[in-house]
Design a protein around this motif. Structure first.
Motif, PDB file in Angstrom:
ATOM      1  N   ILE A 151       0.853  -1.193   0.000  1.00  0.00           N
ATOM      2  CA  ILE A 151       0.000   0.000   0.000  1.00  0.00           C
ATOM      3  C   ILE A 151       0.891   1.245   0.000  1.00  0.00           C
ATOM      4  O   ILE A 151       0.631   2.209  -0.720  1.00  0.00           O
ATOM      5  N   LYS A 152       1.962   1.213   0.796  1.00  0.00           N
ATOM      6  CA  LYS A 152       2.875   2.353   0.881  1.00  0.00           C
ATOM      7  C   LYS A 152       3.531   2.623  -0.476  1.00  0.00           C
ATOM      8  O   LYS A 152       3.628   3.776  -0.910  1.00  0.00           O
ATOM      9  N   THR A 153       3.969   1.574  -1.171  1.00  0.00           N
ATOM     10  CA  THR A 153       4.580   1.740  -2.494  1.00  0.00           C
ATOM     11  C   THR A 153       3.572   2.311  -3.482  1.00  0.00           C
ATOM     12  O   THR A 153       3.888   3.225  -4.250  1.00  0.00           O
ATOM     13  N   LEU A 154       2.348   1.790  -3.461  1.00  0.00           N
ATOM     14  CA  LEU A 154       1.302   2.313  -4.354  1.00  0.00           C
ATOM     15  C   LEU A 154       1.040   3.787  -4.061  1.00  0.00           C
ATOM     16  O   LEU A 154       0.865   4.584  -4.982  1.00  0.00           O
ATOM     17  N   SER A 155       1.024   4.133  -2.796  1.00  0.00           N
ATOM     18  CA  SER A 155       0.811   5.521  -2.399  1.00  0.00           C
ATOM     19  C   SER A 155       1.952   6.416  -2.892  1.00  0.00           C
ATOM     20  O   SER A 155       1.705   7.475  -3.485  1.00  0.00           O
ATOM     21  N   ASN A 156       3.177   5.982  -2.670  1.00  0.00           N
ATOM     22  CA  ASN A 156       4.338   6.771  -3.097  1.00  0.00           C
ATOM     23  C   ASN A 156       4.374   6.967  -4.606  1.00  0.00           C
ATOM     24  O   ASN A 156       4.679   8.048  -5.096  1.00  0.00           O
TER      25      ASN A 156
ATOM     26  N   GLY B  26       0.974   9.071  -5.713  1.00  0.00           N
ATOM     27  CA  GLY B  26       0.694  10.362  -5.094  1.00  0.00           C
ATOM     28  C   GLY B  26      -0.639  10.402  -4.370  1.00  0.00           C
ATOM     29  O   GLY B  26      -1.167  11.464  -4.060  1.00  0.00           O
ATOM     30  N   ILE B  27      -1.205   9.233  -4.093  1.00  0.00           N
ATOM     31  CA  ILE B  27      -2.498   9.115  -3.412  1.00  0.00           C
ATOM     32  C   ILE B  27      -2.216   8.589  -2.002  1.00  0.00           C
ATOM     33  O   ILE B  27      -1.365   7.724  -1.816  1.00  0.00           O
ATOM     34  N   SER B  28      -2.939   9.099  -1.008  1.00  0.00           N
ATOM     35  CA  SER B  28      -2.685   8.686   0.379  1.00  0.00           C
ATOM     36  C   SER B  28      -2.921   7.182   0.557  1.00  0.00           C
ATOM     37  O   SER B  28      -3.695   6.564  -0.183  1.00  0.00           O
ATOM     38  N   GLU B  29      -2.269   6.609   1.555  1.00  0.00           N
ATOM     39  CA  GLU B  29      -2.415   5.171   1.826  1.00  0.00           C
ATOM     40  C   GLU B  29      -3.858   4.811   2.133  1.00  0.00           C
ATOM     41  O   GLU B  29      -4.361   3.786   1.665  1.00  0.00           O
ATOM     42  N   ARG B  30      -4.531   5.632   2.915  1.00  0.00           N
ATOM     43  CA  ARG B  30      -5.937   5.359   3.245  1.00  0.00           C
ATOM     44  C   ARG B  30      -6.809   5.394   1.988  1.00  0.00           C
ATOM     45  O   ARG B  30      -7.677   4.553   1.797  1.00  0.00           O
TER      46      ARG B  30
END
Length: 149
Positions: A64-69, A72-76
């Motif tokens: 989830i953290k990699t997808l967020s990074n 540019g979308i928050s983890e939640r």
């Protein structure tokens, strides 16, 4: 990579990496029923997930953290978007106890492949040239009426 792409993006693109995205995925909302429509964030997440799929029929497992990074979308928000993509049947998620899920993109890939196939079949069966038709303004309306019944 073609010389045209090198001219546009520079000579190091193939080293830096790139992702191939079918046009039908980019304008998916004009091709599917309203319940299957994707938000801009859902499309961004799908493109980010696709960027991890390097070989056919493989599953991808970014955190989830990699997808967020990368998106540019928050983890939640990523977690909410994953649920939406699952509900709309674009992806299958195998949830693991760790922070890493396994994503199966085959539903999305098959949907896009089927849209392209149905479009080509329709044009062939009706003696139409799809290349000429692509220039028409209302392709989405046409496809929904005639293909996505």
């Amino acid at each position: 990579m073609s010389n045209d792409q090198e001219t546009i993006w520079g000579p190091y693109l193939s080293e830096a990496g790139f992702t191939i995205i079918p046009h039908h995925l980019l304008f998916i909302n004009s091709l599917v029923t309203e319940e299957m429509h994707l938000t801009a964030s859902e499309i961004m997440l799908l493109i980010t997930l696709i960027s991890f799929q390097w070989k056919p029929k493989t599953k991808v497992f970014p955190s989830i953290k990699t997808l967020s990074n990368r998106s540019g979308i928050s983890e939640r928000q990523i977690q909410r978007l994953i649920l939406g993509l699952e509900e709309k049947k674009y992806i299958i998620v195998n949830r693991r106890t760790s922070n890493v899920n396994i994503f199966d993109l085959s539903p999305c890939i098959e949907l896009v492949k089927n849209l392209i196939k149905e479009e080509k079949n329709y044009f062939r069966d009706n003696n139409m040239d799809s290349k000429d038709f692509r220039n028409m303004k209302n392709i989405g309306i046409f496809l929904r009426k005639n293909i996505m019944k």
